[in-house]
Design an enzyme around this catalytic site. Structure first.
Site, mmCIF file in Angstrom:
data_model
loop_
_atom_site.group_PDB
_atom_site.id
_atom_site.type_symbol
_atom_site.label_atom_id
_atom_site.label_comp_id
_atom_site.label_asym_id
_atom_site.label_seq_id
_atom_site.Cartn_x
_atom_site.Cartn_y
_atom_site.Cartn_z
ATOM 1 N N SER A 120 55.745 8.781 -0.982
ATOM 2 C CA SER A 120 54.501 9.544 -0.959
ATOM 3 C C SER A 120 53.434 8.801 -0.152
ATOM 4 O O SER A 120 53.556 8.682 1.063
ATOM 5 C CB SER A 120 54.054 9.849 -2.390
ATOM 6 O OG SER A 120 53.008 10.786 -2.410
ATOM 7 N N ASP A 135 46.066 13.857 -0.177
ATOM 8 C CA ASP A 135 45.213 13.317 -1.229
ATOM 9 C C ASP A 135 43.728 13.567 -0.994
ATOM 10 O O ASP A 135 43.269 13.709 0.141
ATOM 11 C CB ASP A 135 45.449 11.813 -1.365
ATOM 12 C CG ASP A 135 46.886 11.494 -1.715
ATOM 13 O OD1 ASP A 135 47.532 12.337 -2.368
ATOM 14 O OD2 ASP A 135 47.365 10.416 -1.333
ATOM 15 N N HIS A 157 55.631 15.695 0.116
ATOM 16 C CA HIS A 157 55.509 16.790 -0.863
ATOM 17 C C HIS A 157 55.344 18.138 -0.158
ATOM 18 O O HIS A 157 54.733 19.056 -0.709
ATOM 19 C CB HIS A 157 54.320 16.569 -1.803
ATOM 20 C CG HIS A 157 54.300 15.269 -2.524
ATOM 21 N ND1 HIS A 157 54.986 15.056 -3.708
ATOM 22 C CD2 HIS A 157 53.667 14.104 -2.241
ATOM 23 C CE1 HIS A 157 54.765 13.809 -4.115
ATOM 24 N NE2 HIS A 157 53.974 13.213 -3.244
#
Length: 229
Positions: A120, A135, A157
């Site tokens: 990630s 984010d 993701h």
């Protein structure tokens, strides 16, 4: 260089990092000494994050030490065989790494033989910049430039799905916005469960799901496991 860049750390029905352990094992090649970069952790302490990582990697024979616990972190990076960068908030990860002077030493050590493992946010950090993170910018990292170990941008993701009735942008629309202002970039939409392994100068896509590549002015291209970049 040796890189293992994972979209995510957890899959449904599996323990944390369970799907990644065989991949890590296949790339160790005798390496055992690892430093862990926990700075993406926000809602868990860096000690908790380090201990959690050390525990799950014990069966592989990896000895994990949190970089924040080391009095001489630059020396530890220089001596490390594995550099592991955990997921969480990419902005905090980059900010802490930059302020501690770790970016150049990490990149240099990986180029000279250390294995880089990141999931990630840790995969984002390996890219030229963090501009394809998902984010919230909870802190100012004083610039977006990252390690530049992998030449393309990764969006971890990745999914283009929207909840029913949701009127916000799709992930592809957000990536297309980036490509308008930075058309020189290539972005890999890496869905959960997928990864990119780099070894001997060759990057290979893995995982069960379709990965997408986005370039300015072009249709998205679908890639499957086994594709070589």
């Amino acid at each position: 260089m040796e890189l293992l860049l994972l979209s995510n750390s957890t899959l449904p029905g599996k323990a944390w990092l369970e799907h990644a352990l065989p991949l890590m094992a296949n790339q160790l090649n005798g390496r055992r000494s690892a430093v862990f970069i926990p700075f993406a952790g926000v809602t868990q302490t860096w000690d908790e994050y380090t201990d959690k990582t050390a525990e799950v990697l014990t069966p592989l024979g990896i000895n994990v030490t949190g970089i924040h616990r080391i009095a001489a972190p630059l020396e530890a990076i220089e001596k490390s065989e594995i550099i592991i960068v955990g997921g969480g908030n990419t902005f905090q990860l980059l900010k802490e790494s930059r302020e501690r002077g770790l970016l150049a030493p990490i990149a240099d050590r990986v180029k000279r033989g250390a294995l880089y493992i990141g999931w990630s946010a840790g995969a984002n950090l390996a890219c030229p910049t963090i501009r394809t993170t998902n984010d919230m910018p909870i802190v100012d990292p004083n610039g977006f430039d990252a390690l530049g170990l992998f030449p393309l941008q990764i969006n971890p993701h990745f999914t283009n799905a929207l909840p029913e009735g949701h009127k916000g942008e799709t992930r592809e629309q957000r990536i297309r916005e980036l490509l308008v202002v930075a058309p020189e970039l290539t972005v890999i939409g890496l869905p959960e469960g997928n990864w990119i392994q780099v070894s001997n100068g060759q990057a290979v896509l893995g995982g069960p799901n379709t990965t997408w590549v986005f370039k300015a002015g072009e249709e998205a291209v679908a890639l499957e496991a086994g594709h070589r970049f």
